[in-house]
Design a protein around this motif. Sequence first.
Motif, PDB file in Angstrom:
ATOM      1  N   ALA A 168       0.881  -7.741  15.969  1.00 56.86           N
ATOM      2  CA  ALA A 168       0.772  -6.886  14.787  1.00 56.86           C
ATOM      3  C   ALA A 168       0.602  -5.426  15.209  1.00 56.86           C
ATOM      4  CB  ALA A 168      -0.400  -7.329  13.912  1.00 56.86           C
ATOM      5  N   LYS A 169      -0.229  -5.209  16.206  1.00 57.15           N
ATOM      6  CA  LYS A 169      -0.445  -3.845  16.706  1.00 57.15           C
ATOM      7  C   LYS A 169       0.846  -3.291  17.318  1.00 57.15           C
ATOM      8  CE  LYS A 169      -3.462  -1.200  19.739  1.00 57.15           C
ATOM      9  NZ  LYS A 169      -4.578  -1.240  20.683  1.00 57.15           N
TER      10      LYS A 169
ATOM     11  N   GLU B  47      -2.606  -6.993   7.273  1.00 59.45           N
ATOM     12  CA  GLU B  47      -3.219  -5.662   7.329  1.00 59.45           C
ATOM     13  C   GLU B  47      -2.173  -4.605   7.666  1.00 59.45           C
ATOM     14  OE1 GLU B  47      -6.558  -5.857  10.017  1.00 59.45           O
ATOM     15  OE2 GLU B  47      -7.470  -7.485   8.866  1.00 59.45           O
ATOM     16  N   VAL B  48      -1.310  -4.904   8.632  1.00 60.92           N
ATOM     17  CA  VAL B  48      -0.257  -3.964   9.017  1.00 60.92           C
ATOM     18  C   VAL B  48       0.703  -3.753   7.860  1.00 60.92           C
ATOM     19  CG1 VAL B  48       1.787  -3.690  10.483  1.00 60.92           C
ATOM     20  CG2 VAL B  48      -0.404  -4.298  11.509  1.00 60.92           C
ATOM     21  N   THR B  49       1.136  -4.821   7.224  1.00 57.18           N
ATOM     22  CA  THR B  49       2.113  -4.671   6.148  1.00 57.18           C
ATOM     23  C   THR B  49       1.498  -3.988   4.921  1.00 57.18           C
ATOM     24  OG1 THR B  49       1.772  -6.971   5.443  1.00 57.18           O
ATOM     25  CG2 THR B  49       3.645  -6.541   6.896  1.00 57.18           C
ATOM     26  N   THR B  50       0.222  -4.199   4.690  1.00 60.54           N
ATOM     27  CA  THR B  50      -0.444  -3.479   3.600  1.00 60.54           C
ATOM     28  C   THR B  50      -0.432  -1.979   3.872  1.00 60.54           C
ATOM     29  OG1 THR B  50      -1.837  -5.373   3.044  1.00 60.54           O
ATOM     30  CG2 THR B  50      -2.629  -3.204   2.345  1.00 60.54           C
ATOM     31  N   SER B  51      -0.690  -1.611   5.097  1.00 59.18           N
ATOM     32  CA  SER B  51      -0.652  -0.203   5.491  1.00 59.18           C
ATOM     33  C   SER B  51       0.761   0.366   5.331  1.00 59.18           C
ATOM     34  CB  SER B  51      -1.121  -0.068   6.942  1.00 59.18           C
ATOM     35  OG  SER B  51      -0.874   1.213   7.442  1.00 59.18           O
TER      36      SER B  51
ATOM     37  N   LYS C 170       3.104  -0.780   3.363  1.00 54.99           N
ATOM     38  CA  LYS C 170       3.429  -0.759   1.937  1.00 54.99           C
ATOM     39  C   LYS C 170       2.896   0.521   1.295  1.00 54.99           C
ATOM     40  CE  LYS C 170       2.961  -3.462  -2.321  1.00 54.99           C
ATOM     41  NZ  LYS C 170       2.011  -2.805  -3.203  1.00 54.99           N
ATOM     42  N   LYS C 171       1.673   0.893   1.624  1.00 56.01           N
ATOM     43  CA  LYS C 171       1.100   2.130   1.080  1.00 56.01           C
ATOM     44  C   LYS C 171       1.929   3.343   1.505  1.00 56.01           C
ATOM     45  CE  LYS C 171      -3.585   0.404   0.710  1.00 56.01           C
ATOM     46  NZ  LYS C 171      -4.945   0.410   1.255  1.00 56.01           N
ATOM     47  N   ALA C 172       2.409   3.335   2.742  1.00 56.28           N
ATOM     48  CA  ALA C 172       3.238   4.451   3.213  1.00 56.28           C
ATOM     49  C   ALA C 172       4.541   4.518   2.429  1.00 56.28           C
ATOM     50  CB  ALA C 172       3.513   4.310   4.709  1.00 56.28           C
ATOM     51  N   VAL C 173       5.178   3.368   2.194  1.00 52.47           N
ATOM     52  CA  VAL C 173       6.423   3.347   1.426  1.00 52.47           C
ATOM     53  C   VAL C 173       6.164   3.833   0.004  1.00 52.47           C
ATOM     54  CG1 VAL C 173       8.226   1.853   0.444  1.00 52.47           C
ATOM     55  CG2 VAL C 173       7.531   1.570   2.836  1.00 52.47           C
ATOM     56  N   GLU C 174       5.068   3.387  -0.589  1.00 52.79           N
ATOM     57  CA  GLU C 174       4.740   3.813  -1.954  1.00 52.79           C
ATOM     58  C   GLU C 174       4.559   5.330  -2.042  1.00 52.79           C
ATOM     59  OE1 GLU C 174       2.539  -0.207  -3.624  1.00 52.79           O
ATOM     60  OE2 GLU C 174       1.326   1.312  -2.601  1.00 52.79           O
ATOM     61  N   ALA C 175       4.046   5.931  -0.987  1.00 49.61           N
ATOM     62  CA  ALA C 175       3.858   7.385  -0.968  1.00 49.61           C
ATOM     63  C   ALA C 175       5.174   8.135  -0.753  1.00 49.61           C
ATOM     64  CB  ALA C 175       2.862   7.766   0.123  1.00 49.61           C
TER      65      ALA C 175
END
Length: 184
Positions: free
Chosen positions: A66-67, A125-129, A131-136
Amino acid sequence: MGRSSRNTQDSKSEILKSALEVIRRSGAPALTIDAVAEESGFSKGGVLYNFPTKDALITGMVEYLAKQFHGEVETARAEHLASKCPTLSAMIDVTEQWLRERQDVARAMLATKADKPDLSEPFKEVTTSLKKAVEAETDQRGKAWVIWSSLEGMHFSDAHCASVFTEEDLAAAFRELRRSVEEL
C-alpha cells in the motif's frame, strides 16, 4: 532515526521483499516463515523477531505494498500536474505498470487475505486518501469514478486470473482512460 531503527526498517523491508518473492515464485500457499527465512537469508528467529506471526508478516506485506502504491502514485502525480485530474492520471500510469510488471502480487495478496478481510485496511486508507485528492481536483465525480472503477476492475480481474484482455486490449483501454481524464 538512529542506526538500530534504520537497520530494523531495512531488515523488515528485506524480509517483506523476500516474502513477496516467495509468493510471486511459488504462490500464496508456499508462504511460510521458513520459506521467507530461506529466501531472505535471515534466520527463522530473525524473521520472527521482525514479524512474530505469519499474520503479522502478511499485514506487513499489505502495508508495504500500500505504501509503495501510494508513493508511486505521488511520484507519477508530480509528472501530471498539467492534467485535468493529476491524481487519476497518476493512478492510470501506476495501475498500468503494476498490471504489466507485478501481476502476481495482486493474485498473491488476494490468496493470502482470503480468510482475513481486515488485511485490506492499508489499501483502503491509501485509496481513501487518493479519493479525497480526486474530489479536490474535479467536480466531474461520476466520470472520475467510472475511470477509477475501470482501474479497479482491471486489478480485480487480474487478481482472480479472470482477465480475458490481451496486452493490446489493455493498452487500448489505458489510452481511452487517459483520454477520458482529459475530458473531465
